[in-house]
Design a protein around this motif. Structure first.
Motif, mmCIF file in Angstrom:
data_model
loop_
_atom_site.group_PDB
_atom_site.id
_atom_site.type_symbol
_atom_site.label_atom_id
_atom_site.label_comp_id
_atom_site.label_asym_id
_atom_site.label_seq_id
_atom_site.Cartn_x
_atom_site.Cartn_y
_atom_site.Cartn_z
ATOM 1 N N THR A 37 0.855 -1.177 0.000
ATOM 2 C CA THR A 37 0.000 0.000 0.000
ATOM 3 C C THR A 37 0.894 1.230 0.000
ATOM 4 O OG1 THR A 37 -1.893 1.074 1.081
ATOM 5 C CG2 THR A 37 -0.180 0.163 2.524
ATOM 6 N N GLU B 257 -6.690 2.017 -11.729
ATOM 7 C CA GLU B 257 -7.396 1.378 -10.629
ATOM 8 C C GLU B 257 -8.310 0.247 -11.103
ATOM 9 O OE1 GLU B 257 -9.331 4.144 -7.994
ATOM 10 O OE2 GLU B 257 -7.678 5.585 -8.127
ATOM 11 N N SER C 65 -11.105 -2.977 -9.093
ATOM 12 C CA SER C 65 -11.700 -3.527 -7.878
ATOM 13 C C SER C 65 -11.738 -5.045 -7.973
ATOM 14 C CB SER C 65 -13.127 -2.990 -7.689
ATOM 15 O OG SER C 65 -13.142 -1.582 -7.691
ATOM 16 N N LYS D 261 -13.673 -2.740 -13.107
ATOM 17 C CA LYS D 261 -13.120 -1.388 -13.092
ATOM 18 C C LYS D 261 -14.282 -0.417 -13.172
ATOM 19 C CE LYS D 261 -10.771 1.954 -16.088
ATOM 20 N NZ LYS D 261 -10.618 2.933 -15.020
ATOM 21 N N LYS E 138 -15.246 6.931 -11.940
ATOM 22 C CA LYS E 138 -15.750 7.828 -10.898
ATOM 23 C C LYS E 138 -16.125 9.222 -11.393
ATOM 24 C CE LYS E 138 -15.430 5.194 -7.229
ATOM 25 N NZ LYS E 138 -16.677 4.704 -6.592
ATOM 26 N N GLY F 57 -9.930 -2.355 -3.139
ATOM 27 C CA GLY F 57 -9.724 -1.253 -4.063
ATOM 28 C C GLY F 57 -8.247 -1.165 -4.384
ATOM 29 N N LEU F 58 -7.868 -1.504 -5.608
ATOM 30 C CA LEU F 58 -6.459 -1.642 -5.978
ATOM 31 C C LEU F 58 -6.048 -0.602 -7.014
ATOM 32 C CD1 LEU F 58 -6.273 -5.522 -6.489
ATOM 33 C CD2 LEU F 58 -5.879 -4.235 -4.380
ATOM 34 N N ILE F 59 -4.740 -0.375 -7.084
ATOM 35 C CA ILE F 59 -4.158 0.381 -8.176
ATOM 36 C C ILE F 59 -2.990 -0.416 -8.721
ATOM 37 C CG2 ILE F 59 -2.704 1.759 -6.612
ATOM 38 C CD1 ILE F 59 -3.062 4.093 -8.648
ATOM 39 N N LYS F 60 -2.932 -0.517 -10.043
ATOM 40 C CA LYS F 60 -1.844 -1.222 -10.716
ATOM 41 C C LYS F 60 -0.755 -0.203 -11.040
ATOM 42 C CE LYS F 60 -0.797 -4.160 -14.702
ATOM 43 N NZ LYS F 60 -1.261 -4.637 -16.033
ATOM 44 N N PRO G 115 0.432 -4.702 -7.851
ATOM 45 C CA PRO G 115 -0.809 -4.240 -7.203
ATOM 46 C C PRO G 115 -0.523 -3.587 -5.851
ATOM 47 C CG PRO G 115 -0.529 -6.588 -6.819
ATOM 48 C CD PRO G 115 0.663 -6.145 -7.630
ATOM 49 N N ILE H 233 -5.452 0.493 -2.289
ATOM 50 C CA ILE H 233 -5.872 1.858 -1.974
ATOM 51 C C ILE H 233 -6.777 1.848 -0.755
ATOM 52 C CG2 ILE H 233 -7.150 3.876 -2.805
ATOM 53 C CD1 ILE H 233 -6.427 3.018 -5.646
ATOM 54 N N GLU H 234 -7.714 0.884 -0.744
ATOM 55 C CA GLU H 234 -8.675 0.818 0.352
ATOM 56 C C GLU H 234 -9.308 -0.560 0.400
ATOM 57 O OE1 GLU H 234 -11.952 3.449 -0.323
ATOM 58 O OE2 GLU H 234 -12.431 2.587 -2.283
#
Length: 431
Positions: free
Chosen positions: A127, A204, A206, A223, A226, A283-286, A291, A294-295
């Motif tokens: 993270t 990002e 999910s 994905k 937002k 909640g991921l970001i590549k 990976p 994020i949350e």
């Protein structure tokens, strides 16, 4: 079995749609539900957060066997713990399975950014680097923010209706927001502690799992989009659309997610004896090919649920019952190989001020390949009207992302309400 589903949005309509297909479901009740969920079960007027005694009375009188929680508030406020209490659980009978969701303590993974960060640190889960500050450590935090690399991310520790994350691109903005959060209660109780976080550059997605606190099964990944404007511009929203599967999440990357994120998370829950029987939202970001988390959320996402549930070919009720019984090690899931794309229709003015009560036309367009999920709708004078910012989510299948997106957009072009808006570019970057 008789099932009570809590919530009223597009996520809950998608869950109700899936639950109602199970031969294990005898009767489905949704509290409070919406006109879409009413097509899948019986809507009931029942408070779902805070004092759970009325919910207990309903469950007894209607012989409920399983409670499925959609939104986060009942979880954070302890609905799992209330029904887990021995004097309640033991009096429901042998067929009572309990609540699908974590304990209030475990729900801090979503309810407290600091709690989640500390959990990830303990279990070596990747993270962004961070520090946390309160009013008592305000000056230390101010110095930290002023000397932090840009951009910098400020997060209210608690639940802030999706508005508690601010990305600052200069130090003046960062200090102003930091002060507003801690000294002027910009986010109320949620901002009494602020997490200052490294900004990660990437894309990002999910990932979702169902766990019984020891074992887990994976659901389709997604994905979401937002921003209100096309090209991912404008204000953040609750979500304007979603795609599944995610084209950039190939097998090699998803194996990294499994080994570096999901397994350590579930093992961490077991090691710390944290009670958790339900959905886990990663909640991921590549970043490059790696990976980072994020949350966490302790329930399904919205509008991701509207693509995940259609792609899940397995019986959802059987899956949730196994989680409730601690028997997930015996379960395997199947996924639809096709792409699914959901596009959300919103009220004009959203995510700012918007009007309600506009009649909606053209809703009867569900086919084998397309589903219309209600989110912010209501019944007035025997007609379906708008009742929220996000009004509908239209999900379609296709052989490609763009084909599925075309079907959803075509369906939305046949739906009408005053000041209706939807993004026409959802998924098209994958053409």
């Amino acid at each position: 079995m008789n099932i009570l589903l809590l919530g009223s949005g597009g996520r809950e309509h998608a869950l109700a749609w899936k639950i109602s297909q199970s031969p294990l479901c005898t009767q489905l009740y949704i509290a409070p539900g919406n006109p879409g969920t009413a097509q899948c079960g019986t809507n009931i007027d029942l408070p779902i957060a805070g004092n759970f005694t009325e919910m207990e009375t309903f469950c007894r009188s209607h012989q409920i066997h399983l409670i499925v929680v959609g939104p986060e508030e009942p979880l954070v406020k302890g609905v799992y713990d209330y029904f887990k209490a021995a004097h309640i659980a033991n009096s429901f009978g042998e067929e009572w399975l309990g609540v699908i969701g974590p304990s209030a303590y475990a729900a801090q993974l979503e309810g407290s950014k600091a709690f989640a960060k500390e959990f990830m640190l303990r279990h070596g889960i990747p993270t962004a680097s961070y520090k946390e500050f309160t009013v008592e450590t305000f000056e230390e935090g101010k110095h930290y923010v002023l000397n932090h690399a840009l951009p910098i991310v400020l997060k209210a520790d608690g639940l802030a209706a999706g508005k508690g994350v601010i990305i600052c691109h200069n130090h003046i903005e960062a200090i102003t927001e930091y002060e507003m959060m801690l000294q002027h209660s910009k986010f109320g109780e949620a901002g009494k502690k602020v997490v200052v976080e490294e900004f990660l550059t990437g894309i990002e997605l999910s990932v979702f799992a169902v766990t019984d606190g020891k074992d887990f099964v994976l659901l389709p990944e997604a994905k979401d989009y937002k921003r209100i404007g096309e090209g991912d511009t404008g204000l953040n929203t609750g979500g304007m659309g979603a795609v599944s599967p995610v084209p950039f999440a190939d097998a090699a990357f998803m194996n990294k997610v499994l080994e570096k994120v999901i397994k350590p998370t579930i093992e961490g829950l077991e090691k710390e004896r944290i009670e958790y029987k339900g959905f886990v939202f990663f909640g991921l970001i590549k970043v490059g090919d790696e990976p980072f988390v994020i949350e966490y959320n302790c329930r399904m996402g919205d509008p991701e649920t509207e693509v995940v549930m259609p792609r899940l070919r397995s019986d959802l009720v059987a899956l949730l019952a196994a989680a409730a019984k601690g028997e997930l090690q015996q379960v395997q899931t199947e996924q639809d190989a096709r792409f699914a794309v959901t596009v959300v229709a919103v009220s004009g003015g959203y995510p700012g001020n918007y009007a309600k009560g506009y009649p909606i036309e053209g809703l009867d367009q569900s086919t084998g390949n397309t589903m219309v999920f209600h989110a912010g709708t209501a019944i007035e004078n025997n007609s379906v009207v708008t009742n929220g910012g996000r009004v509908l989510a239209v999900t379609s299948f296709g052989k490609t992302v763009s084909e599925a997106a075309d079907y959803s957009r075509h369906t939305l072009e046949g739906i009408r309400f005053t000041k209706m808006y939807f993004r026409k570019d959802i998924g098209y970057e994958f053409e």
